[in-house]
Design a protein around this motif. Sequence first.
Motif, PDB file in Angstrom:
ATOM      1  N   VAL A  96      12.375 -12.129 -56.795  1.00 15.04           N
ATOM      2  CA  VAL A  96      13.284 -12.780 -57.738  1.00 15.04           C
ATOM      3  C   VAL A  96      12.760 -12.632 -59.163  1.00 15.04           C
ATOM      4  N   ARG A  97      11.475 -12.781 -59.358  1.00 19.95           N
ATOM      5  CA  ARG A  97      10.906 -12.695 -60.700  1.00 19.95           C
ATOM      6  C   ARG A  97      11.162 -11.327 -61.332  1.00 19.95           C
ATOM      7  N   GLN A  98      11.160 -10.275 -60.528  1.00 19.16           N
ATOM      8  CA  GLN A  98      11.397  -8.927 -61.033  1.00 19.16           C
ATOM      9  C   GLN A  98      12.852  -8.695 -61.431  1.00 19.16           C
ATOM     10  N   ARG A  99      13.766  -9.542 -60.951  1.00 15.50           N
ATOM     11  CA  ARG A  99      15.196  -9.309 -61.141  1.00 15.50           C
ATOM     12  C   ARG A  99      15.881 -10.326 -62.033  1.00 15.50           C
ATOM     13  N   ALA A 100      15.419 -11.534 -62.027  1.00 16.24           N
ATOM     14  CA  ALA A 100      16.131 -12.607 -62.723  1.00 16.24           C
ATOM     15  C   ALA A 100      15.638 -12.768 -64.153  1.00 16.24           C
ATOM     16  N   ASP A 101      16.518 -13.268 -65.010  1.00 15.74           N
ATOM     17  CA  ASP A 101      16.104 -13.709 -66.336  1.00 15.74           C
ATOM     18  C   ASP A 101      14.971 -14.725 -66.166  1.00 15.74           C
TER      19      ASP A 101
ATOM     20  N   ASP B 166      11.507 -27.538 -42.729  1.00 14.34           N
ATOM     21  CA  ASP B 166      10.709 -26.317 -42.822  1.00 14.34           C
ATOM     22  C   ASP B 166      10.479 -26.008 -44.297  1.00 14.34           C
ATOM     23  N   ASP B 167       9.242 -26.151 -44.746  1.00 14.05           N
ATOM     24  CA  ASP B 167       8.939 -26.018 -46.172  1.00 14.05           C
ATOM     25  C   ASP B 167       9.194 -24.595 -46.672  1.00 14.05           C
ATOM     26  N   GLU B 168       8.884 -23.600 -45.866  1.00 13.71           N
ATOM     27  CA  GLU B 168       9.126 -22.226 -46.293  1.00 13.71           C
ATOM     28  C   GLU B 168      10.613 -21.972 -46.485  1.00 13.71           C
ATOM     29  N   LEU B 169      11.444 -22.465 -45.568  1.00 10.57           N
ATOM     30  CA  LEU B 169      12.891 -22.274 -45.708  1.00 10.57           C
ATOM     31  C   LEU B 169      13.419 -22.966 -46.955  1.00 10.57           C
ATOM     32  N   LEU B 170      12.923 -24.166 -47.246  1.00  8.70           N
ATOM     33  CA  LEU B 170      13.354 -24.840 -48.474  1.00  8.70           C
ATOM     34  C   LEU B 170      12.991 -23.994 -49.682  1.00  8.70           C
ATOM     35  N   PHE B 171      11.770 -23.488 -49.733  1.00  6.29           N
ATOM     36  CA  PHE B 171      11.371 -22.671 -50.867  1.00  6.29           C
ATOM     37  C   PHE B 171      12.241 -21.426 -50.994  1.00  6.29           C
ATOM     38  N   LEU B 172      12.502 -20.752 -49.884  1.00  8.28           N
ATOM     39  CA  LEU B 172      13.320 -19.536 -49.934  1.00  8.28           C
ATOM     40  C   LEU B 172      14.721 -19.846 -50.463  1.00  8.28           C
TER      41      LEU B 172
ATOM     42  N   ASP C 192      24.669 -13.506 -50.003  1.00  8.10           N
ATOM     43  CA  ASP C 192      24.644 -12.225 -49.290  1.00  8.10           C
ATOM     44  C   ASP C 192      23.404 -11.414 -49.649  1.00  8.10           C
ATOM     45  N   LEU C 193      23.022 -11.409 -50.926  1.00  3.86           N
ATOM     46  CA  LEU C 193      21.817 -10.686 -51.329  1.00  3.86           C
ATOM     47  C   LEU C 193      20.574 -11.335 -50.720  1.00  3.86           C
ATOM     48  N   ALA C 194      20.524 -12.659 -50.710  1.00  2.00           N
ATOM     49  CA  ALA C 194      19.398 -13.356 -50.085  1.00  2.00           C
ATOM     50  C   ALA C 194      19.277 -12.980 -48.620  1.00  2.00           C
ATOM     51  N   ALA C 195      20.405 -12.928 -47.923  1.00  2.00           N
ATOM     52  CA  ALA C 195      20.380 -12.572 -46.504  1.00  2.00           C
ATOM     53  C   ALA C 195      19.885 -11.141 -46.302  1.00  2.00           C
ATOM     54  N   ARG C 196      20.318 -10.223 -47.153  1.00  2.00           N
ATOM     55  CA  ARG C 196      19.846  -8.838 -47.025  1.00  2.00           C
ATOM     56  C   ARG C 196      18.345  -8.753 -47.253  1.00  2.00           C
TER      57      ARG C 196
ATOM     58  N   GLU D 206       6.182 -13.005 -51.562  1.00  2.00           N
ATOM     59  CA  GLU D 206       6.942 -11.769 -51.777  1.00  2.00           C
ATOM     60  C   GLU D 206       8.332 -12.072 -52.329  1.00  2.00           C
ATOM     61  N   THR D 207       8.959 -13.129 -51.838  1.00  2.00           N
ATOM     62  CA  THR D 207      10.302 -13.469 -52.316  1.00  2.00           C
ATOM     63  C   THR D 207      10.252 -13.955 -53.762  1.00  2.00           C
ATOM     64  N   ALA D 208       9.234 -14.706 -54.125  1.00  2.00           N
ATOM     65  CA  ALA D 208       9.078 -15.113 -55.526  1.00  2.00           C
ATOM     66  C   ALA D 208       8.918 -13.879 -56.417  1.00  2.00           C
ATOM     67  N   ARG D 209       8.115 -12.913 -55.984  1.00  6.70           N
ATOM     68  CA  ARG D 209       7.967 -11.673 -56.763  1.00  6.70           C
ATOM     69  C   ARG D 209       9.299 -10.944 -56.869  1.00  6.70           C
TER      70      ARG D 209
END
Length: 215
Positions: free
Chosen positions: A22-27, A57-63, A88-92, A17-20
Amino acid sequence: MDPFHELPFPSTELARETARYVRQRADPAIFNHSMRTYLYGRFLGEQRGLRPDRDYDDELLFLGCVLHDVGLTDDGNGDQRFELDGADLAARHLTAHGVPPDRVEVVWDAVALHLCGDIPLRKRPEIALVTTGAGYDLQPDGPPLPPGYADRIHAVLPRLRATVVLHDAVVGQALAKPQKAPPYSMPGELVRQHTGATWPTWEELMRMEPSWGDY
């Protein structure tokens, strides 16, 4: 079909979900850079004997990796340096998905500190490997990758002139909002190079009002 299935990305729902997100928002160049950051961070960790979900923690590294430049998106473009806006955006984002505060804090630190030179390297692997992975993707100064690995990565995540796009995004934000590039910061240096502006000396800074009058 998932275009990333051949590469060793975490498969948790939060990671996908987090990859999606970022992909929807970033260049696209910045999104691809962020995804490659994880692959190179994980590789560099392995060179140090660190194994995912054993030593970190592999998930935390990826995030931390996939979110580390989210401050360069429209949603992340606030009034702070881009890495702080991004943290701040990541935390939200993570909080909205029910991630506990202690895990959110690790990702916040990874994003906020990734331009701070050697400082994040003294932190836990989920933070340190974001910095080393991002740096390796900009300039691969370090252990050589296994034969053909970079080709596999670039076939799925092409570079798209990533270093140019990142530079222009940082400078573009800061030209519109100068407070995002304070003197002597990395964004400030990129703006100085772009504009040819000069920075005040230490003494000139200390003479600015208000002043204690040490000079």
